[in-house]
Structures are given as C-alpha cells and as structure tokens.
Scaffold this active site. Structure first.
Site, short mmCIF file in Angstrom:
data_model
loop_
_atom_site.label_atom_id
_atom_site.label_comp_id
_atom_site.label_asym_id
_atom_site.label_seq_id
_atom_site.Cartn_x
_atom_site.Cartn_y
_atom_site.Cartn_z
N ASP A 347 9.56 -11.78 23.91
CA ASP A 347 8.20 -12.03 24.39
C ASP A 347 7.35 -12.61 23.27
O ASP A 347 7.36 -12.10 22.14
CB ASP A 347 7.60 -10.69 24.87
CG ASP A 347 6.17 -10.82 25.33
OD1 ASP A 347 5.93 -11.52 26.33
OD2 ASP A 347 5.29 -10.21 24.68
N GLU A 384 10.55 -16.93 24.13
CA GLU A 384 9.34 -17.44 24.77
C GLU A 384 8.56 -18.11 23.64
O GLU A 384 7.86 -17.44 22.87
CB GLU A 384 8.52 -16.32 25.40
CG GLU A 384 7.30 -16.82 26.15
CD GLU A 384 6.43 -15.70 26.71
OE1 GLU A 384 5.85 -15.90 27.79
OE2 GLU A 384 6.33 -14.64 26.06
#
Length: 705
Positions: A347, A384
């Site tokens: 993330d 990401e």
C-alpha cells in the site's frame, strides 16, 4: 525515574539474548527482546486474560544486565505459547523533541506474533493520561514451529499465469446469504468454505485486504475501520477474522486458510501497510511504536514536534531507518517462511522511497533490502507506486522484481469506454502491456498489474451506474473519496428499471472485464465484480462494515451471465488449449509472442485521432496456426469492420461479442461459431473477439496448472 508498579517486582532474569527481536520460544522458556534507543526503563508485563487490568507478573529489566546496546532483553523460564504480555516503557516526555514516553501505557511488542483485542478495547483510553491495561491490546507468545504444514509450500506460480482476485476476508462471507455457518461467517475459516467458488471462477491468487492486526476504532465516531488500513502489528494476523476465540487461534486459523488455498492451486497475496500505523498524529493513541521509540519509527518534522503525513493517515513510518528497515524485512520473511504466503501488495509503496526528511531517494535502501532478501526470492512483490502526497512512480518504481498496480491502465480504459476524446491511442498501449510506460526498462508485460476497479473507488457495477460519488454514510458530508472517477452512468444515476439502460450497463461491465482479462500483463478483478456487486455509489467505503461492503451471494442468481463471462475468460487465459507437436501454450503467451497490427474499420488503417472511438487489434502466430482479431467499439453507433483475408481456408470464429444476449456473448472455445463474410458488424459500445485455429476442435487440457 519511577515506573508504575503492578505486583511486587521480580529480579531480572539473566542469560538472555538481544536477538531475535520479539518473544522467542526456546528450551525452558521464552526470550524477550525489544529495541528502544532512548528509553530509560522497561518493564515486561504478563496477563492471564485479555481484559485484565492487573498484571499477573511484572519483570523490571535491569539496564546493567538486560540491555545490550539499544536492545532490552530478558529470558523468562517456564513461559509457554499463549502467554499474554506487553511492555511499559519510561523515558523523557518532551513532545517538542519527538519524545513521547508514557510509563502508564501498556504497549504492544512491535514483533508480537499474536495479538488479542479485548472486548473492552478503547482507542480513546490510549489517548488519555493514566493506566489503560484493561482496555489495551496485548501481545501473544507464539511458537511458529508448532504447526503441521503437511508439506505445504508457497506455490511460486509464474506471473504470466496469474489472475488476481482482490478481496476482503470478512466481507467475502459475512453476508447472511453466504451459506457459511454463523460462527465462521466473516472469518478465515469462512473463506475456506468458499474456496470451491474461487476455483470455479478461475482465479489463481487472492489478494487479501489487510490482515495484519489493526485498530478497528481508527475511524469516525460511530463507524468502523472496515478495510484495515490502520495497522498495530506487522507480524500478527487480525484476531477478529478468526472463528476461534483462544489467543493462538488466529495464527493457526490463518495458516489453515493458506494451506487450504494452496491445495486448491490458489496463491495468497497480502495487502501490506508499511507506510503508517494506527497511532495517527500528535492527538492519536499510544499503542506501541510511539511509546517505545517515537523518533526511530516515524518521520518527524519541526525538530520532532510534528508527524510528517505523506499517507493521509496522520503519520508516516520511517521506512528507511535501519531499525524500521529490518522490521519490515523481518515481517515479510516471517509471513513467507512461517505463514507460507506467496506475495505482497504494498500500500502506498512510494512512501518507502522517501528518506527521513521525506525526500524521494533514487535508490531507497528498504526497497533494495526487500528485493535482495534471499528468503523473498520468487515471492510476488507488487507496488502501489504512488502516495498521498503527490509522489507518482508508475513506470519508474525502483528495482528489478517489482510489479506495479497500473493506475494509468485503470484511467485510460475507463476513459475509452465512456467515450472520452483521445483515449484510443492510450487504450491501445495499455492492452499490449503499456510499452509507453514500461518499454524502456526491458521488462516483461507482467510488470503491469492491470485493473479497472479495486477496493478504493467504485465497484464495476457502480462505475457504469453513477456519475458522482455518494458517500453520505461516511459521515463527512460526501467530502471524502475521489472526485475523479471517470465513470459513466449510462444515462441514469443509480438503479433503474429501464431495460435499455440496464442492458447497456451489463454490456459495459463485460467490456471492462474482457479488456482487463485479455490485455497483456497481470489481470486483477475486484471481489464481486463478477456478479455486479454494488456499494450504492459509495467510492470510499472504508468505514462501513455492513451490507454495503459485504459480498451479496444472491447476486449470483441475478447476474449468472456475468459470472459465466468471467469464468470463461479466466479459463481461456490460463488453459493450455492450443496444441501442436512442440508445445502447449496459453492464450496470454500467444498474445505476447504474436505479430500484432492495429486496424480501424478498414484493415491496417487505425484512426488515432481525438474523435476516434474504436480500434481493432490483429494478432498472428504462424508457428501455432493461430490468428486473433479483437475489436473494441466505444462509439454510440454500430460500425462495420473489415476482417483480414487469411487465405488459408480457415473461417473466423466468434469467441466474444458483448452485444449479444447470453449465452452467445461468450462461447466455449471449442464450440465457437463460425463467422461468414469478410466484415463483422460491431454494435455500439461492445467488444468482439474472433479467432482462427489450425485445430479449432482440439480439446483443452483441464489439468491444474
């Protein structure tokens, strides 16, 4: 300097070691080790029950015998797995310099392999002055060796043969319609019961939203942190996802899940959050890192007085500090070696490219530590490649092994199917592996993880049903969530009884799925998109643990055609269904190796102008006797496309035409009907896939690959 006393303090045990960190079961007891550079005193505190306010035992560590360099350590004989524990740490309290010690607070061990969360847990109590033991999370001593893996190992499936299904452990089976028993609904065990569904769908990897223990109360009042992006531990599985209530239950139940998925040929990828913690900004709770060594674990500004926030969550983990780097790599190695997971999606991974001053580094040490760690060789690493402060590294993320969530694929495919000017050329690049983005690195197409929807944003159903977000339930007057959704509601905002609008939406859903699954790269689909799951226009449902976010299993009966569409797409992408004397190859491999040419309504005449809304891709692999012709028409009227004259007597066969009623929208490969003539009429806003094969009647292999 005084530390709050529990029962009478014991003399510190000796013969302990600083390594490894955390609670390690050894012969005769447990070795505990904690890093704190600036602490003046440390207590190890034991509890019998998770909601106890009074410790059963307190051990004060002697700096003379229980501290080596900055490591506080003690061996405690007679302790066994399942023991609950925490720390109290004292030192200077000077927030202006980043020192936030509070000896009254019970703190989680950053290396705790298990965590218990009492029913009395109170995030607010960790913000206030005073003892919070009765309402605090506590660590659990775990012996990872005490589990029978029965020969299980990570699957190491090639990325070229991977289809990712992004899902939420709780949301997948929590809905009453799931058919899972009440105790198992919303748990690791509940997911095990639904593995046959995943196999039938054809996915090869589940990407689980955060399963690291997190603070469910880190959200607006009256709501719940459903997604789990507020970690309190990087080693312990979230206990609320376990059907077992004993302290060791979550660890074993998670491993049961991994083992069961592996037996079904499905890999496990974890969505990991190494960019911030649940402790938030200066007003947040003291749960662990802040009270142990705040300047080490967080990026601080204004000489330590303020937390840097590149995450949008109040703080930023100091990922390139040597201690934090080691913790991150130790965590990843633990989940691979002891929990057998197959990969990680990071993330806001670009935050790990920032130094302690928040500046991007050309060669971030932590990212190279991860990539070069031998224990992680072959593990899937997915970034990401952006953060919440404007750093965007899609196509430029450091390293050789990293795959990337291709946010530009998402945006450009959405633009094409809503008819945005100038989208055709961008779509064409995305479909062949985004060489415009990745071509300069000489990497395979699988560097790009292709997706149109994910947990963050509209579901696929909502992408074709809403022009605007509808986040009123989040309690922020619809201010939260992205405003740039690139969605199109097909003429009506929200649900409709108009059959024409509903038919168009269904076709658009299939268009998105077809492009995602047929483009070069690693495809990823969102949980429930295969049955048109809706969140009623909410594009930021992180705080809703209810039917808004749960998988409604009644949708299988309402949209069986979409489910069938995805299943046949997945089967055709993976099965080695094209045979000759030399080898068997997958559709994805064929598309990568084929000679490709772009067309428009006329052969070899693509229209790349801003006003164009359609394109065709021809692919030929002479060695296999295979030709493909993929046509995408986002125009609002039908178009007649010329078909290549192959001159070998083989007719074109229609695999996909999203404008046709099911079951004709997609055909089983070996039963694909022939297409007469030298043109094909492609209806408005639809996708067509034609093929020819030297052996169209060949039976595909169905063995597990």
């Amino acid at each position: 300097m005084q530390i709050r006393r529990g029962p009478p303090l014991e003399s510190s045990a000796t013969s302990s070691r600083s390594s490894p960190l955390g609670a390690t079961v050894v012969e005769g007891g447990v070795n505990f080790s904690l890093f704190s550079r600036t602490a003046a005193a440390v207590e190890l505190v034991f509890f019998d029950r998770e909601s106890d306010s009074t410790p059963s035992r307190v051990i004060r560590l002697d700096p003379a015998t229980n501290r080596t360099y900055h490591y506080w350590h003690v061996f405690v004989p007679g302790v066994s797995p399942g023991q609950l524990y925490g720390y109290r740490v004292d030192g200077p309290s000077d927030p202006a310099r980043g020192l936030r010690f509070d000896p009254a607070k019970l703190l989680l061990d950053p290396y705790a392999r298990g965590v218990v969360i009492p029913t009395t847990y109170d995030c607010e109590a960790a913000k206030r002055e005073g003892d919070n033991a009765a309402t605090a999370m506590k660590g659990v001593v775990v012996d990872p060796s005490k589990y029978d893996w029965e020969g299980d190992l990570p699957l190491s499936r090639p990325s070229s043969r991977t289809i990712i299904y992004e899902m939420h452990v709780r949301g997948f089976t929590r809905h009453p319609s799931s058919g899972v028993g009440e105790q198992a609904r919303g748990t690791y065990a509940g997911l095990v019961e639904k593995i046959p569904y995943l196999r039938e769908l054809g996915i090869t990897a589940v990407e689980l939203l955060p399963v690291f223990a997190f603070d469910a109360q880190a959200c607006p009042p009256g709501l719940v942190n459903y997604w789990g992006y507020q970690p309190v531990s990087f080693f312990a599985p979230h206990p609320a996802y376990s059907s077992r209530r004993d302290a060791l239950g979550p660890v074993d139940e998670f491993r049961d899940l991994v083992k069961a998925l592996h037996r079904a040929g499905i890999e496990v990828i974890l969505d990991v959050v190494f960019n911030h913690t649940a402790e938030g900004d200066r007003t947040g709770p003291t749960l662990s890192f802040r009270g142990i060594d705040n300047p080490t674990y967080y990026i601080l500004e204004e000489e330590g007085a303020r937390y840097a926030d590149y995450t949008g969550c109040g703080n930023t983990l100091n990922g390139n500090h040597p201690i934090v780097r080691r913790m991150i790599v130790d965590s990843l190695r633990y989940w691979v070696e002891e929990m057998h997971v197959d990969g990680f999606r990071f993330d806001l991974a670009s935050i790990l490219a920032r130094d302690s001053a928040g500046q991007p580094l050309p060669n971030p040490p932590v990212l190279w530590d991860i990539e070069s760690e031998p224990a992680l060789a072959g593990t899937k690493l997915i970034a990401e490649a952006w953060d919440a402060a404007g750093l965007y590294q899609v196509g430029s993320f450091v390293g050789d092994a990293w795959k990337e969530w291709n946010g530009r694929f998402r945006d450009d495919v959405r633009d094409f199917f809503r008819g945005e000017p100038g989208a055709v050329r961008r779509l064409a690049d995305r479909m062949v592996g985004s060489p415009e983005i990745y071509g300069g690195e000489g990497r395979e197409a699988e560097q790009s993880v292709n997706f149109v929807t994910c947990h963050d944003g509209f579901t696929l159903n909502d992408l074709v049903s809403y022009n605007q977000k509808h986040n009123q339930e989040n309690g922020e007057d619809n201010r939260d969530g992205a405003n740039d959704n690139r969605s199109w509601n097909c003429g009506v905002e929200g649900p409709t009884d108009d059959p024409a609008v509903e038919a168009l939406r269904n076709r658009q859903v299939k268009n998105f799925l077809a492009v995602t699954m047929m483009s070069l790269g690693v495809p990823m689909i969102l949980m429930g998109d295969e049955v048109r799951r809706t969140q009623h226009g909410n594009n930021n449902a992180y705080c809703l643990d209810d039917e808004t976010t749960w998988f409604d299993w009644t949708l299988l009966a309402k949209h069986p055609d979409v489910h069938r569409f995805v299943s046949l797409l997945a089967a055709r992408r993976l099965l080695r269904d094209v045979e000759n004397e030399r080898r068997r190859v997958s559709l994805n491999t064929l598309l990568q190796e084929a000679k490709k040419a772009w067309h428009g309504v006329k052969q070899y005449a693509p229209d790349w102008g801003d006003g164009s809304h359609s394109v065709a891709l021809g692919a030929e692999l002479r060695s296999e006797g295979i030709h493909f012709h993929l046509i995408l028409n986002a125009y609002w009227e039908p178009l007649e496309f010329e078909l290549p004259n192959l001159g070998d007597g083989q007719p074109w066969r229609r695999w996909i035409d999203t404008a046709l009623e099911p079951p004709h929208d997609i055909a089983p490969w070996q039963a694909a009907p022939t297409v007469p003539g030298d043109t094909y009429r492609v209806e408005s806003r639809s996708v067509v896939m034609l093929f020819t094969a030297a052996r169209p009647d060949a039976n595909p292999s169905t063995r597990d690959l």
